[in-house]
Scaffold this motif. Structure first.
Motif, PDB file in Angstrom:
ATOM      1  N   UNK A  45     -75.403  36.217 -50.612  1.00 69.56           N
ATOM      2  CA  UNK A  45     -76.179  35.630 -49.525  1.00 69.56           C
ATOM      3  C   UNK A  45     -76.662  36.689 -48.544  1.00 69.56           C
ATOM      4  N   UNK A  46     -75.856  37.722 -48.317  1.00 71.39           N
ATOM      5  CA  UNK A  46     -76.290  38.800 -47.429  1.00 71.39           C
ATOM      6  C   UNK A  46     -77.476  39.566 -48.027  1.00 71.39           C
ATOM      7  N   UNK A  47     -77.563  39.623 -49.365  1.00 77.46           N
ATOM      8  CA  UNK A  47     -78.735  40.244 -49.988  1.00 77.46           C
ATOM      9  C   UNK A  47     -79.994  39.449 -49.638  1.00 77.46           C
ATOM     10  N   UNK A  48     -79.863  38.126 -49.631  1.00 84.94           N
ATOM     11  CA  UNK A  48     -81.006  37.268 -49.279  1.00 84.94           C
ATOM     12  C   UNK A  48     -81.408  37.508 -47.824  1.00 84.94           C
ATOM     13  N   UNK A  49     -80.419  37.651 -46.938  1.00 83.61           N
ATOM     14  CA  UNK A  49     -80.709  37.906 -45.524  1.00 83.61           C
ATOM     15  C   UNK A  49     -81.433  39.235 -45.351  1.00 83.61           C
ATOM     16  N   UNK A  50     -80.941  40.275 -46.026  1.00 82.53           N
ATOM     17  CA  UNK A  50     -81.569  41.594 -45.909  1.00 82.53           C
ATOM     18  C   UNK A  50     -82.982  41.581 -46.483  1.00 82.53           C
TER      19      UNK A  50
END
Length: 322
Positions: free
Chosen positions: A187-192
């Motif tokens: 999910x943090x990849x999506x945020x970045x």
């Protein structure tokens, strides 16, 4: 200046040891789409925009630092998945709980380490900076071109690849605790991805990447190099997404090359751009970007940090003397 907090950003947990999945998870520790690659890529890219784009420097350094935290999460998870391996590699006993019911020590070590033997031989039960097949991490994974319109697109692609690797990894473990960690990291990849996309949008114009605007004679050509049934879509008909030109579908590329002396005798079609307007745009944008950087970067008496302007909340006042 970096500080390390002993608490992980996400509370990584493991229900039970799993040396086989630990080997797979190495892909995000020392692989080409892993957390170290991301941290180093954004870290290196940040230097070129320290002066001309201080806001982007801040963003890249923030995300690079977070990626190091994610590397720690992955490393910690690998270590927990290998719980007991180090001691049991030194134990002559044939069976142990860490290797699973009905599996001999040799069975599980072979399954986990046969494709990547150095994982076990050189570390004895800890993460190593390799991918899941034992290939060592390398600086060649890092993409940095010192042009933000290029670098940010590389970063968007990097986050996309890392996201899909986590998505695939989640299919190889049924440990709910491990899945929760992978879900957080994915999910943090999506945020970045969204953060890089938003940053790119603040640089205008940003298409095409770089400065030179592309030759209008060739920018809207689609050459049909395949034999058989034709496939048409918005990539070869209608208006192009970036330049707003009409796609020119070339049915017979060979005939066009022969007829136009190797595409040298070709006029722009389906576009308002001309070679003259492109040259003007090239000069204008080149001067604009060049001056932008030159104004922000002195050539003498250089100093990276201005300590007098450091936020007071981040400075420690001298201790009072009794």
């Amino acid at each position: 200046m970096f500080f390390h907090s002993k608490e992980l950003q996400f509370n990584a947990r493991v229900s039970r040891p799993d040396p086989r999945f630990a080997r797979l998870l190495l892909e995000q520790f020392g692989g080409p789409n892993g957390e170290l690659k991301a941290a180093m890529q954004y870290f290196v890219q940040a230097f070129a925009c320290h002066n001309p784009y201080p806001d982007k420097y801040d963003m890249l350094m923030d995300i690079a630092t977070e990626e190091l935290g994610h590397l720690e999460i992955v490393g910690a998870t690998i270590q927990m998945l290998l719980a007991g391996v180090n001691g049991n590699l030194k134990d002559a006993a044939e069976k142990n709980d860490v290797f699973g019911e009905g599996n001999s020590k040799e069975d599980v070590i072979h399954a986990a380490f046969s494709i990547n033997p150095q994982f076990g031989v050189l570390t004895g039960g800890g993460p190593r900076l390799t991918d899941s097949n034992g290939f060592p991490w390398q600086g060649a994974y890092v993409n940095a071109n010192s042009d933000l319109t290029v670098d940010l697109r590389s970063d968007i692609a990097a986050e996309s690849r890392a996201k899909i690797v986590y998505e695939y990894l989640m299919q190889f473990t049924d440990d709910k605790d491990v899945q929760a960690t992978l879900n957080f990291l994915m999910t943090r990849e999506v945020a970045h991805f969204q953060q890089f996309e938003a940053a790119l949008d603040t640089i205008q114009p940003n298409f095409p990447p770089g400065v030179l605007q592309s030759d209008p004679r060739y920018s809207n050509l689609y050459s049909n190099h395949s034999m058989g049934e034709e496939a048409r879509g918005p990539w070869n008909e209608g208006v192009s997404t970036g330049l707003g030109e009409d796609w020119q579908y070339v049915e017979n590329p060979y005939e066009q090359v022969v007829r136009t002396e190797g595409l040298t005798d070709l006029k722009p079609v389906g576009t308002d751009r001309t070679t003259s307007t492109v040259r003007t745009a090239d000069k204008r944008l080149s001067k604009e970007r060049s001056q932008e950087i030159k104004r922000s970067m002195p050539t003498s008496n250089l100093q990276w940090s201005d300590y007098d302007e450091a936020p007071k909340s981040r400075r420690r006042e001298p201790a009072e003397q009794d």
